[in-house]
Design an enzyme around this catalytic site. Structure first.
Site, PDB file in Angstrom:
ATOM      1  N   ARG A  72       0.903  -1.177  -0.059  1.00 17.86           N
ATOM      2  CA  ARG A  72      -0.081   0.117   0.110  1.00 17.86           C
ATOM      3  C   ARG A  72       0.750   1.290   0.122  1.00 17.86           C
ATOM      4  NH1 ARG A  72      -2.736  -3.805   1.692  1.00 17.86           N
ATOM      5  NH2 ARG A  72      -0.786  -4.255   2.573  1.00 17.86           N
ATOM      6  N   THR A  73       1.789   1.301   0.964  1.00 17.65           N
ATOM      7  CA  THR A  73       2.421   2.554   1.005  1.00 17.65           C
ATOM      8  C   THR A  73       3.236   2.913  -0.185  1.00 17.65           C
ATOM      9  OG1 THR A  73       2.655   2.100   3.390  1.00 17.65           O
ATOM     10  CG2 THR A  73       4.095   3.720   2.838  1.00 17.65           C
ATOM     11  N   LYS A  77      26.416  -4.023  -3.747  1.00 17.10           N
ATOM     12  CA  LYS A  77      28.023  -3.843  -3.791  1.00 17.10           C
ATOM     13  C   LYS A  77      28.475  -3.244  -2.837  1.00 17.10           C
ATOM     14  CE  LYS A  77      27.027  -3.117  -8.799  1.00 17.10           C
ATOM     15  NZ  LYS A  77      26.942  -2.149  -9.633  1.00 17.10           N
ATOM     16  N   HIS A  80       5.452   5.993  11.277  1.00 17.52           N
ATOM     17  CA  HIS A  80       4.883   5.585   9.891  1.00 17.52           C
ATOM     18  C   HIS A  80       3.928   6.901   9.832  1.00 17.52           C
ATOM     19  CE1 HIS A  80       3.549   3.865   6.212  1.00 17.52           C
ATOM     20  NE2 HIS A  80       3.269   2.736   6.719  1.00 17.52           N
TER      21      HIS A  80
HETATM   22  N1   CP Z   1       0.042  -0.091   5.752  1.00 14.99           N
HETATM   23  C1   CP Z   1       1.434  -0.375   5.224  1.00 14.99           C
HETATM   24  O1   CP Z   1       2.110   0.162   5.717  1.00 14.99           O
HETATM   25  O2   CP Z   1       1.001  -1.228   4.154  1.00 14.99           O
HETATM   26  P1   CP Z   1       2.305  -1.611   3.414  1.00 14.99           P
HETATM   27  O3   CP Z   1       3.235  -2.440   4.295  1.00 14.99           O
HETATM   28  O4   CP Z   1       1.721  -2.769   2.459  1.00 14.99           O
HETATM   29  O5   CP Z   1       2.819  -0.664   2.801  1.00 14.99           O
END
Ligand code: CP
Length: 304
Positions: free
Chosen positions: A49-50, A78, A128
């Protein structure tokens, strides 16, 4: 503000500004204020998603991108440093670098080494912030306000970064928070200290039944299998919580009660919940697109 690294750095005014611009992008899918700008996406931990929404947001707004997913196939294998990689890409006239890494606190040092905006797309079990902004957007759109809400977080509160970020973001809006987890996955002390310092009431629980009728939002999270040092410990808690449509029927839930989840889900929300009026997690994921367009806009144009 040059970088989006932690929810600790954002004021209430800045959060509300991002949500307001995200709403503009939701209303008008053709809106762009970053046409032909350059965006680098380095996803060194898995993401659906992100990464997907940051890439889609860039392309729908007419930006050009360089997309790296995993170290394989790059010069990182490398031994090239991320600092050199950033220095080199800034020569390409990119304005923003979106980075996901398991190294907690990495973004702060990266930001000090470049004039490009660094956007934290997740650092290990720490923060996040772009997820938090889309979560706040989703809470606001379902509750028609952000203030004075009762919000429960359920699942892996130790290794999950979304709950830590969102608890800090919500602290601007006078919430009451409920943390529901197995004993081994309780919310971490840094979050508790933060909430105490901000005088935010919170309580800890082991069962959803204790709080579900009280809350406006039930924020479910998956148990983060990949972060357990011992797989045995994961097996002890992997089925700790499971929402089904049948289970929800027994409760007298609040008007506008909604279930959010950052996704991916494993087994903590049964698909039978998807068709109830409570499910809002796929709309929440869609809001990632609009919110990330707003982040690009405000950080590239330095209007935040
Ligand atoms: N919600 C979220 O961070 O999903 P992903 O890990 O798929 O990016």
């Amino acid at each position: 503000m040059k970088d989006l690294i932690s929810m600790r750095d954002l004021s209430k005014k800045q959060i509300l500004k991002i949500l307001e611009v995200a709403k503009e992008y939701k209303i008008d899918p053709y809106l762009t204020r970053i046409d032909r700008e350059g965006i680098i996406l380095l996803f060194l931990e898995p993401s659906t998603r992100t990464s997907g929404s940051f890439i889609a947001a860039a392309k729908q707004c007419g930006a050009w991108t360089i997309e790296i997913s995993g170290q394989e196939g790059t010069s990182f294998v490398k031994g090239e440093s991320i600092a050199d990689t950033l220095k080199m890409y800034s020569g390409y006239r990119a304005k923003v670098v979106v980075i996901r890494t398991k190294i907690e606190g990495f973004h702060r040092s990266a930001a000090a080494q470049t004039t490009m905006s660094i956007i934290n797309a997740g650092d290990g079990a720490n923060q996040h912030p772009s997820q938090t902004l889309l979560d706040l957007f989703s809470i606001q759109e379902t509750q028609e306000r952000l203030s004075d809400l009762k919000i429960a977080f359920v699942g892996d509160l130790k290794f999950g970064r979304t709950v830590k970020s969102l608890s800090m973001g919500l602290a601007h809006f006078n919430p009451e928070l409920f943390f529901v987890s197995p004993d081994s996955l309780k919310i971490t002390n840094n979050v508790k200290f933060y909430l105490k310092e901000k005088k935010i009431p919170f309580s800890e629980h082991s069962k959803m039944e204790e709080i579900i009728e009280e809350v406006n939002i039930l924020y479910m999270t998956r148990i983060q299998k990949e972060r357990f040092p011992d797989p045995e410990d994961y097996h002890k808690v992997k089925d700790a919580f499971r929402l089904t449509a049948e289970y929800l029927k027994q409760f007298s839930l609040k008007k506008n009660f909604k279930i959010l989840h950052p996704l991916p889900r494993i087994n903590e929300i049964d698909t039978s919940v998807d068709t109830t009026p409570y499910a809002h997690y796929f709309e929440q994921a869609e809001n990632g697109l609009h919110t990330r367009k707003a982040i690009y806009d405000l950080f590239i144009n330095r209007e935040i």
